[in-house]
Scaffold this motif. Sequence first.
Motif, PDB file in Angstrom:
ATOM      1  N   VAL A   6       0.844  -1.202   0.000  1.00  0.00           N
ATOM      2  CA  VAL A   6       0.000   0.000   0.000  1.00  0.00           C
ATOM      3  C   VAL A   6       0.876   1.248   0.000  1.00  0.00           C
ATOM      4  O   VAL A   6       0.637   2.193  -0.757  1.00  0.00           O
ATOM      5  N   LYS A   7       1.911   1.226   0.832  1.00  0.00           N
ATOM      6  CA  LYS A   7       2.811   2.385   0.892  1.00  0.00           C
ATOM      7  C   LYS A   7       3.604   2.542  -0.408  1.00  0.00           C
ATOM      8  O   LYS A   7       3.902   3.662  -0.819  1.00  0.00           O
ATOM      9  N   LYS A   8       3.914   1.427  -1.050  1.00  0.00           N
ATOM     10  CA  LYS A   8       4.614   1.480  -2.356  1.00  0.00           C
ATOM     11  C   LYS A   8       3.746   2.164  -3.401  1.00  0.00           C
ATOM     12  O   LYS A   8       4.214   2.993  -4.178  1.00  0.00           O
ATOM     13  N   VAL A   9       2.469   1.794  -3.442  1.00  0.00           N
ATOM     14  CA  VAL A   9       1.542   2.388  -4.411  1.00  0.00           C
ATOM     15  C   VAL A   9       1.420   3.890  -4.154  1.00  0.00           C
ATOM     16  O   VAL A   9       1.476   4.699  -5.084  1.00  0.00           O
ATOM     17  N   LYS A  14       0.120   6.829  -7.123  1.00  0.00           N
ATOM     18  CA  LYS A  14      -1.161   6.256  -7.541  1.00  0.00           C
ATOM     19  C   LYS A  14      -2.086   6.014  -6.350  1.00  0.00           C
ATOM     20  O   LYS A  14      -1.676   6.090  -5.193  1.00  0.00           O
ATOM     21  N   ALA A  15      -3.350   5.707  -6.669  1.00  0.00           N
ATOM     22  CA  ALA A  15      -4.335   5.372  -5.642  1.00  0.00           C
ATOM     23  C   ALA A  15      -4.393   3.856  -5.456  1.00  0.00           C
ATOM     24  O   ALA A  15      -4.227   3.094  -6.409  1.00  0.00           O
ATOM     25  N   ASP A 139       7.062   1.356  11.139  1.00  0.00           N
ATOM     26  CA  ASP A 139       7.119   2.138   9.900  1.00  0.00           C
ATOM     27  C   ASP A 139       6.254   1.549   8.794  1.00  0.00           C
ATOM     28  O   ASP A 139       5.725   2.283   7.952  1.00  0.00           O
ATOM     29  N   GLU A 140       6.103   0.231   8.777  1.00  0.00           N
ATOM     30  CA  GLU A 140       5.428  -0.428   7.653  1.00  0.00           C
ATOM     31  C   GLU A 140       3.909  -0.546   7.799  1.00  0.00           C
ATOM     32  O   GLU A 140       3.187  -0.605   6.813  1.00  0.00           O
TER      33      GLU A 140
END
Length: 259
Positions: A6-9, A14-15, A139-140
């Motif tokens: 989710v954090k990568k996106v 992007k959404a 953090d993740e």
Amino acid sequence: MATNNVKKVWASGKAVVNAWLAIPSGFSAEVIAQCGFDSVTVDMQHGVQDYLSMVQCFQAMNGHPVTPMVRVPWNEPGIIGKVLDGGAYGVICPMINTPQEAKDLVQFAKYPPKGTRSNGPIRAGMYGSAGSYQQTANDEIVLLPMMETKTAVENMEAILDVEGIDGVYIGPSDLGFSYGLVPKLDRDEPEILKIYEKIIKECGKRGLNPGIHCSGAEGAVRAINMGFKLVTLSNEVGLMSTYAKMQVNQTRKDSAGKA
């Protein structure tokens, strides 16, 4: 602990397209996890999921490129710690109305020194080598307090200022309900759309990610174009029943009265 998808996106600009599981079934979760979603949320508030079915859903989704998340039933340290220990990479928490409640959520979900989460990642700890989970969990893990009441809107800026949250998640049904409107997902009332605009603007100022529950693709696209960074497409119950009704109705209609 692997990097949260989710954090990568979000980092890519992007959404996130999120799925929602109300049915306590590993098989349902396995099917949904292969449909192209970025994340899959097990609903322990209004769904008929319990803790063991949540774990089964996570196990079934393992190996598919989706981030496992949970909507907990309430802002309470026992269940928040337990879903994280069970492997949730994100927590959506209902009815956060004040900055103190948002601070409590952060405390319950993060290990010391940032919070008071108890150590014992019974299943989540298997995501990495022994002891590595605790080093990156703070953090993740994604934390999204739900903003779904008039009180929460009045406290918007103060809630968004709380350190440790990653955004907010809008519950359109309850939000409208609290303003005396009928509960529904894809809202079009000017006063509610004005609230959405402000939430998106205030999140943008703080580098936060606003999310929202939608009834399907049409509402999700509209929300993304407004600036929402996470959209949920109904839930698997809604997706299944909508498509089933469509197929039944088409069969009756096109069979010229033979069905």
